[in-house]
Design a protein around this motif. Structure first.
Motif, PDB file in Angstrom:
ATOM      1  N   MET A  19      50.557  44.827  46.302  1.00 52.23           N
ATOM      2  CA  MET A  19      50.193  46.072  45.642  1.00 52.23           C
ATOM      3  C   MET A  19      50.206  47.240  46.625  1.00 52.23           C
ATOM      4  N   SER A  20      50.121  48.443  46.075  1.00 54.30           N
ATOM      5  CA  SER A  20      50.061  49.650  46.903  1.00 54.30           C
ATOM      6  C   SER A  20      49.144  50.651  46.232  1.00 54.30           C
ATOM      7  N   GLY A  21      48.798  51.714  46.978  1.00 53.44           N
ATOM      8  CA  GLY A  21      48.015  52.809  46.420  1.00 53.44           C
ATOM      9  C   GLY A  21      46.518  52.587  46.483  1.00 53.44           C
ATOM     10  N   ARG A  22      45.799  53.386  45.707  1.00 50.24           N
ATOM     11  CA  ARG A  22      44.350  53.265  45.566  1.00 50.24           C
ATOM     12  C   ARG A  22      44.086  52.494  44.286  1.00 50.24           C
ATOM     13  N   VAL A  23      43.417  51.356  44.411  1.00 50.60           N
ATOM     14  CA  VAL A  23      43.286  50.445  43.274  1.00 50.60           C
ATOM     15  C   VAL A  23      41.817  50.219  42.935  1.00 50.60           C
ATOM     16  N   LEU A  24      41.471  50.470  41.676  1.00 51.87           N
ATOM     17  CA  LEU A  24      40.135  50.202  41.158  1.00 51.87           C
ATOM     18  C   LEU A  24      40.236  49.123  40.092  1.00 51.87           C
ATOM     19  N   GLY A  25      39.462  48.055  40.255  1.00 46.87           N
ATOM     20  CA  GLY A  25      39.393  47.007  39.252  1.00 46.87           C
ATOM     21  C   GLY A  25      38.044  47.047  38.552  1.00 46.87           C
ATOM     22  N   VAL A  26      38.051  46.990  37.226  1.00 47.57           N
ATOM     23  CA  VAL A  26      36.813  47.057  36.449  1.00 47.57           C
ATOM     24  C   VAL A  26      36.815  45.939  35.410  1.00 47.57           C
ATOM     25  N   HIS A  27      35.735  45.180  35.353  1.00 42.44           N
ATOM     26  CA  HIS A  27      35.590  44.233  34.248  1.00 42.44           C
ATOM     27  C   HIS A  27      34.117  44.002  33.980  1.00 42.44           C
ATOM     28  N   ASP A  28      33.833  43.490  32.796  1.00 38.71           N
ATOM     29  CA  ASP A  28      32.460  43.216  32.402  1.00 38.71           C
ATOM     30  C   ASP A  28      32.070  41.813  32.849  1.00 38.71           C
ATOM     31  N   ALA A  29      30.819  41.654  33.223  1.00 44.00           N
ATOM     32  CA  ALA A  29      30.347  40.356  33.699  1.00 44.00           C
ATOM     33  C   ALA A  29      30.469  39.282  32.623  1.00 44.00           C
ATOM     34  N   ASN A  30      30.456  39.675  31.362  1.00 45.66           N
ATOM     35  CA  ASN A  30      30.559  38.720  30.251  1.00 45.66           C
ATOM     36  C   ASN A  30      31.985  38.547  29.741  1.00 45.66           C
ATOM     37  N   ASP A  31      32.954  39.047  30.479  1.00 46.34           N
ATOM     38  CA  ASP A  31      34.350  38.964  30.058  1.00 46.34           C
ATOM     39  C   ASP A  31      34.961  37.653  30.544  1.00 46.34           C
ATOM     40  N   SER A  32      35.150  36.717  29.639  1.00 49.65           N
ATOM     41  CA  SER A  32      35.693  35.408  30.008  1.00 49.65           C
ATOM     42  C   SER A  32      37.199  35.454  30.242  1.00 49.65           C
ATOM     43  N   THR A  33      37.855  36.568  29.894  1.00 48.54           N
ATOM     44  CA  THR A  33      39.301  36.678  30.063  1.00 48.54           C
ATOM     45  C   THR A  33      39.684  37.257  31.423  1.00 48.54           C
ATOM     46  N   SER A  34      38.703  37.677  32.214  1.00 44.45           N
ATOM     47  CA  SER A  34      39.006  38.317  33.498  1.00 44.45           C
ATOM     48  C   SER A  34      38.239  37.666  34.630  1.00 44.45           C
ATOM     49  N   LEU A  35      38.961  37.401  35.700  1.00 42.96           N
ATOM     50  CA  LEU A  35      38.338  36.972  36.948  1.00 42.96           C
ATOM     51  C   LEU A  35      38.294  38.183  37.879  1.00 42.96           C
ATOM     52  N   SER A  36      37.953  37.952  39.136  1.00 46.44           N
ATOM     53  CA  SER A  36      37.917  39.044  40.094  1.00 46.44           C
ATOM     54  C   SER A  36      39.315  39.625  40.287  1.00 46.44           C
ATOM     55  N   CYS A  37      39.383  40.946  40.453  1.00 45.95           N
ATOM     56  CA  CYS A  37      40.658  41.614  40.712  1.00 45.95           C
ATOM     57  C   CYS A  37      41.052  41.544  42.180  1.00 45.95           C
ATOM     58  N   ARG A  38      40.112  41.180  43.038  1.00 48.95           N
ATOM     59  CA  ARG A  38      40.348  41.266  44.486  1.00 48.95           C
ATOM     60  C   ARG A  38      41.553  40.471  44.983  1.00 48.95           C
ATOM     61  N   PRO A  39      41.799  39.237  44.480  1.00 51.75           N
ATOM     62  CA  PRO A  39      42.963  38.503  44.973  1.00 51.75           C
ATOM     63  C   PRO A  39      44.293  39.205  44.723  1.00 51.75           C
ATOM     64  N   LEU A  40      44.337  40.072  43.730  1.00 54.15           N
ATOM     65  CA  LEU A  40      45.591  40.754  43.404  1.00 54.15           C
ATOM     66  C   LEU A  40      46.014  41.741  44.476  1.00 54.15           C
ATOM     67  N   TRP A  41      45.056  42.367  45.135  1.00 58.57           N
ATOM     68  CA  TRP A  41      45.419  43.337  46.185  1.00 58.57           C
ATOM     69  C   TRP A  41      45.250  42.756  47.587  1.00 58.57           C
ATOM     70  N   GLY A  42      44.976  41.480  47.678  1.00 57.70           N
ATOM     71  CA  GLY A  42      44.878  40.855  49.002  1.00 57.70           C
ATOM     72  C   GLY A  42      46.224  40.852  49.715  1.00 57.70           C
ATOM     73  N   ASP A  43      46.176  40.939  51.027  1.00 59.98           N
ATOM     74  CA  ASP A  43      47.383  40.936  51.856  1.00 59.98           C
ATOM     75  C   ASP A  43      48.360  42.026  51.420  1.00 59.98           C
ATOM     76  N   SER A  44      47.830  43.212  51.153  1.00 53.81           N
ATOM     77  CA  SER A  44      48.659  44.335  50.710  1.00 53.81           C
ATOM     78  C   SER A  44      48.405  45.539  51.615  1.00 53.81           C
ATOM     79  N   PRO A  45      49.159  45.657  52.716  1.00 55.37           N
ATOM     80  CA  PRO A  45      48.900  46.737  53.683  1.00 55.37           C
ATOM     81  C   PRO A  45      49.086  48.148  53.119  1.00 55.37           C
ATOM     82  N   LYS A  46      49.825  48.292  52.022  1.00 54.54           N
ATOM     83  CA  LYS A  46      50.018  49.617  51.448  1.00 54.54           C
ATOM     84  C   LYS A  46      48.927  49.993  50.448  1.00 54.54           C
TER      85      LYS A  46
END
Length: 223
Positions: A139-166
């Motif tokens: 990924m690149s840019g400024r990234v904000l991930g938002v989800h509700d604690a009770n949302d069973s369809t979403s896990l953490s967004c953090r792995p998606l931007w891992g290892d992304s120097p841009k």
């Protein structure tokens, strides 16, 4: 001005969203930040109200719904629009790509395709770390991930931007609204406020919906 672009929103939603764009066209402000909205394909989403809410916040809104192509082709379509805006002289900092639900994955891939450190991206729910195994991307840019604690369809967004120097800045906001995955079906202040502040360079405190441009000690650990 607020622009209506071809999109296959089904049944009355398509006409309603288009009507909102046309009604808002006379009120968009010159020099407004651009917001590209990638709507969810899930049933029950009030797209017209969400677009109107973005417009009311001063964004110049364009919407690009799923057109039957592959997810990657969809992302290429959005990346081309981001590049076109920059080619017209729009500053990357003034460009925001916001994907909700099923649009979140497309926003992720768009970020990787554009490769600019200053464009703003927001992932509203349905963050799926398995994407890293299915697509080879950073990924690149400024990234904000938002989800509700009770949302069973979403896990953490953090792995998606891992290892992304841009990726120049990244934050995850976990809300406790009780709405679960339906949180983003309506223009609720709990997620609209963070999106608006992120678009203007704001900082997010994890676990809170209030963010501002001045860094303050976070009450919880930041990711």
């Amino acid at each position: 001005m607020t622009r209506s672009l071809p999109s296959p929103l089904k049944h009355t939603r398509r006409a309603l969203v288009t009507a909102v764009f046309l009604a808002a066209s006379s009120t968009a402000m010159a020099g407004s930040p651009h917001l590209i909205y990638l709507p969810s394909t899930e049933a029950g989403v009030d797209h017209a109200a969400i677009v109107q809410a973005f417009d009311d916040q001063g964004f110049e809104v364009s919407t690009f719904a799923y057109a039957g192509e592959t997810r990657l082709a969809y992302a290429h379509r959005i990346a081309d629009e981001v590049r076109a805006l920059m080619a017209k002289g729009v500053a990357p900092e003034e460009i925001n790509v916001v994907g909700a639900g099923t649009g979140s994955a497309v926003t992720t891939l768009t970020s990787a395709l554009v490769g600019n450190r200053h464009v703003n991206y927001v992932l509203l729910g349905q963050c799926d770390p398995v994407m890293k195994a299915n697509y080879n991307f950073r990924m690149s840019g400024r990234v904000l991930g938002v989800h509700d604690a009770n949302d069973s369809t979403s896990l953490s967004c953090r792995p998606l931007w891992g290892d992304s120097p841009k990726v120049s800045e990244r934050k995850e906001l976990v809300l406790n609204t009780g709405h679960g995955e339906a949180l983003f079906h309506e223009p609720r202040q709990e997620w609209l406020q963070p999106v608006a502040e992120w678009a203007t360079g704001g900082k997010v405190s994890i676990g809170e919906t209030s963010i501002g441009k001045v860094d303050e000690p976070a009450p919880r650990k930041e990711y």
